[in-house]
Scaffold this motif. Structure first.
Motif, PDB file in Angstrom:
ATOM      1  N   MET A  72      -4.644  -0.799  -0.239  1.00 55.48           N
ATOM      2  CA  MET A  72      -5.070  -0.654  -1.622  1.00 55.48           C
ATOM      3  C   MET A  72      -6.581  -0.889  -1.663  1.00 55.48           C
ATOM      4  SD  MET A  72      -4.317  -0.328  -4.944  1.00 55.48           S
ATOM      5  CE  MET A  72      -2.554  -0.308  -4.872  1.00 55.48           C
ATOM      6  N   LYS A  73      -7.296   0.019  -2.297  1.00 57.54           N
ATOM      7  CA  LYS A  73      -8.750  -0.110  -2.423  1.00 57.54           C
ATOM      8  C   LYS A  73      -9.105  -1.128  -3.494  1.00 57.54           C
ATOM      9  CE  LYS A  73     -10.505   4.404  -1.122  1.00 57.54           C
ATOM     10  NZ  LYS A  73     -11.276   5.553  -1.587  1.00 57.54           N
ATOM     11  N   CYS A  74     -10.176  -1.860  -3.242  1.00 55.24           N
ATOM     12  CA  CYS A  74     -10.697  -2.808  -4.219  1.00 55.24           C
ATOM     13  C   CYS A  74     -11.310  -2.021  -5.383  1.00 55.24           C
ATOM     14  CB  CYS A  74     -11.764  -3.691  -3.569  1.00 55.24           C
ATOM     15  SG  CYS A  74     -12.636  -4.756  -4.753  1.00 55.24           S
ATOM     16  N   PRO A  75     -10.951  -2.350  -6.645  1.00 54.85           N
ATOM     17  CA  PRO A  75     -11.513  -1.622  -7.789  1.00 54.85           C
ATOM     18  C   PRO A  75     -12.984  -1.964  -8.048  1.00 54.85           C
ATOM     19  CG  PRO A  75     -10.084  -3.380  -8.567  1.00 54.85           C
ATOM     20  CD  PRO A  75      -9.973  -3.352  -7.065  1.00 54.85           C
ATOM     21  N   PHE A  76     -13.495  -3.010  -7.388  1.00 54.80           N
ATOM     22  CA  PHE A  76     -14.872  -3.448  -7.618  1.00 54.80           C
ATOM     23  C   PHE A  76     -15.844  -2.855  -6.606  1.00 54.80           C
ATOM     24  CE2 PHE A  76     -11.977  -6.812  -9.051  1.00 54.80           C
ATOM     25  CZ  PHE A  76     -12.257  -6.783 -10.410  1.00 54.80           C
ATOM     26  N   CYS A  77     -15.451  -2.847  -5.310  1.00 54.27           N
ATOM     27  CA  CYS A  77     -16.385  -2.370  -4.285  1.00 54.27           C
ATOM     28  C   CYS A  77     -15.823  -1.227  -3.429  1.00 54.27           C
ATOM     29  CB  CYS A  77     -16.810  -3.528  -3.380  1.00 54.27           C
ATOM     30  SG  CYS A  77     -15.493  -4.141  -2.299  1.00 54.27           S
ATOM     31  N   ASN A  78     -14.583  -0.802  -3.700  1.00 59.73           N
ATOM     32  CA  ASN A  78     -13.913   0.281  -2.976  1.00 59.73           C
ATOM     33  C   ASN A  78     -13.625  -0.017  -1.511  1.00 59.73           C
ATOM     34  OD1 ASN A  78     -13.501   2.072  -5.093  1.00 59.73           O
ATOM     35  ND2 ASN A  78     -15.544   2.963  -4.871  1.00 59.73           N
ATOM     36  N   HIS A  79     -13.665  -1.284  -1.149  1.00 60.05           N
ATOM     37  CA  HIS A  79     -13.323  -1.678   0.225  1.00 60.05           C
ATOM     38  C   HIS A  79     -11.828  -1.429   0.444  1.00 60.05           C
ATOM     39  CE1 HIS A  79     -13.878  -3.767   4.003  1.00 60.05           C
ATOM     40  NE2 HIS A  79     -12.853  -4.573   3.712  1.00 60.05           N
ATOM     41  N   GLU A  80     -11.463  -0.993   1.644  1.00 55.45           N
ATOM     42  CA  GLU A  80     -10.079  -0.617   1.953  1.00 55.45           C
ATOM     43  C   GLU A  80      -9.144  -1.806   2.175  1.00 55.45           C
ATOM     44  OE1 GLU A  80      -8.650   2.497   2.285  1.00 55.45           O
ATOM     45  OE2 GLU A  80     -10.471   3.552   1.749  1.00 55.45           O
ATOM     46  N   ASP A  81      -9.661  -2.930   2.617  1.00 49.91           N
ATOM     47  CA  ASP A  81      -8.795  -4.045   3.013  1.00 49.91           C
ATOM     48  C   ASP A  81      -8.669  -5.064   1.883  1.00 49.91           C
ATOM     49  OD1 ASP A  81      -7.158  -5.529   4.622  1.00 49.91           O
ATOM     50  OD2 ASP A  81      -8.785  -6.467   5.759  1.00 49.91           O
TER      51      ASP A  81
ATOM     52  N   ASP B 298     -11.365  -8.520   0.891  1.00 45.98           N
ATOM     53  CA  ASP B 298     -12.021  -9.199   2.012  1.00 45.98           C
ATOM     54  C   ASP B 298     -13.532  -8.983   2.008  1.00 45.98           C
ATOM     55  OD1 ASP B 298      -9.748 -10.347   3.031  1.00 45.98           O
ATOM     56  OD2 ASP B 298      -9.401  -8.802   4.549  1.00 45.98           O
ATOM     57  N   ASN B 299     -13.993  -7.937   1.353  1.00 51.43           N
ATOM     58  CA  ASN B 299     -15.418  -7.622   1.347  1.00 51.43           C
ATOM     59  C   ASN B 299     -16.178  -8.388   0.263  1.00 51.43           C
ATOM     60  OD1 ASN B 299     -17.748  -6.108   2.202  1.00 51.43           O
ATOM     61  ND2 ASN B 299     -17.501  -4.870   0.364  1.00 51.43           N
ATOM     62  N   CYS B 300     -15.751  -8.271  -1.014  1.00 52.39           N
ATOM     63  CA  CYS B 300     -16.489  -8.897  -2.115  1.00 52.39           C
ATOM     64  C   CYS B 300     -15.838 -10.199  -2.597  1.00 52.39           C
ATOM     65  CB  CYS B 300     -16.659  -7.928  -3.282  1.00 52.39           C
ATOM     66  SG  CYS B 300     -15.131  -7.523  -4.155  1.00 52.39           S
ATOM     67  N   GLY B 301     -14.629 -10.480  -2.172  1.00 54.45           N
ATOM     68  CA  GLY B 301     -13.951 -11.722  -2.527  1.00 54.45           C
ATOM     69  C   GLY B 301     -13.325 -11.749  -3.913  1.00 54.45           C
ATOM     70  N   LYS B 302     -13.453 -10.670  -4.661  1.00 51.06           N
ATOM     71  CA  LYS B 302     -12.867 -10.651  -6.003  1.00 51.06           C
ATOM     72  C   LYS B 302     -11.356 -10.460  -5.917  1.00 51.06           C
ATOM     73  CE  LYS B 302     -16.932  -9.354  -8.453  1.00 51.06           C
ATOM     74  NZ  LYS B 302     -17.489  -8.672  -9.573  1.00 51.06           N
TER      75      LYS B 302
END
Length: 159
Positions: free
Chosen positions: A1-10, A32-36
């Motif tokens: 599932m992509k992060c809705p804030f930074c589009n990170h995949e994990d 895992d990328n932006c922590g949100k």
């Protein structure tokens, strides 16, 4: 599932719960990328098959049309609204269980006839006369004979 804030995949799942109604799954995730953190919902998507008409055109299944057909056949007949709704649900369930993406209108007509035959014999004859395009009295007689024996058996039991 992509992060809705930074589009990170994990975005691993932190917590999973069934909804109060039990018709969806709520998942709490963390990027895992932006922590949100964010929440996703998983729901069942049921899609009724498309109805293919005699002329080849396609239309969405419409329970309102189905209800209208049943109510027209059952007009002034002693059948409860609950029984009609149960018949509609039964037809919808059979269409969903078929798993087909498209269903010819004739199949829907046969399901309607089966439900009407169970609900009310007069309504069944009314619907059959239009659905099967009766052209003479013998076709009516055949349809009546199809539902007639059950009535004779019921009379014998009550004697």
């Amino acid at each position: 599932m992509k992060c809705p804030f930074c589009n990170h995949e994990d975005t691993p799942v932190l917590d999973t719960r069934a909804s109060d109604e039990g018709d969806s799954i709520r998942r709490r995730r963390r990027c895992d990328n932006c922590g949100k953190r964010f929440t996703t919902y998983e729901r069942i998507e049921l899609t009724m098959p498309v109805i293919v008409k005699k002329n080849g055109s396609r239309t969405e299944f419409d329970p309102t049309k189905l209800r209208g057909s049943l109510m027209l056949a059952l007009r002034k007949r002693p059948v409860s609204a609950e029984a009609v709704e149960a018949a509609i649900l039964s037809i919808q369930e059979k269409l969903l269980q078929s798993g087909a993406r498209e269903v010819v209108s004739g199949q829907v007509g046969e399901l309607v006839m089966r439900e009407l035959k169970r609900l009310d014999k007069i309504a069944y004859i009314r619907f059959a006369s239009v659905y099967k395009s009766f052209e003479d009295v013998t076709e009516f007689q055949d349809a009546i004979a199809e539902v007639g024996p059950e009535r004779k058996v019921a009379k014998k039991r009550s004697e």
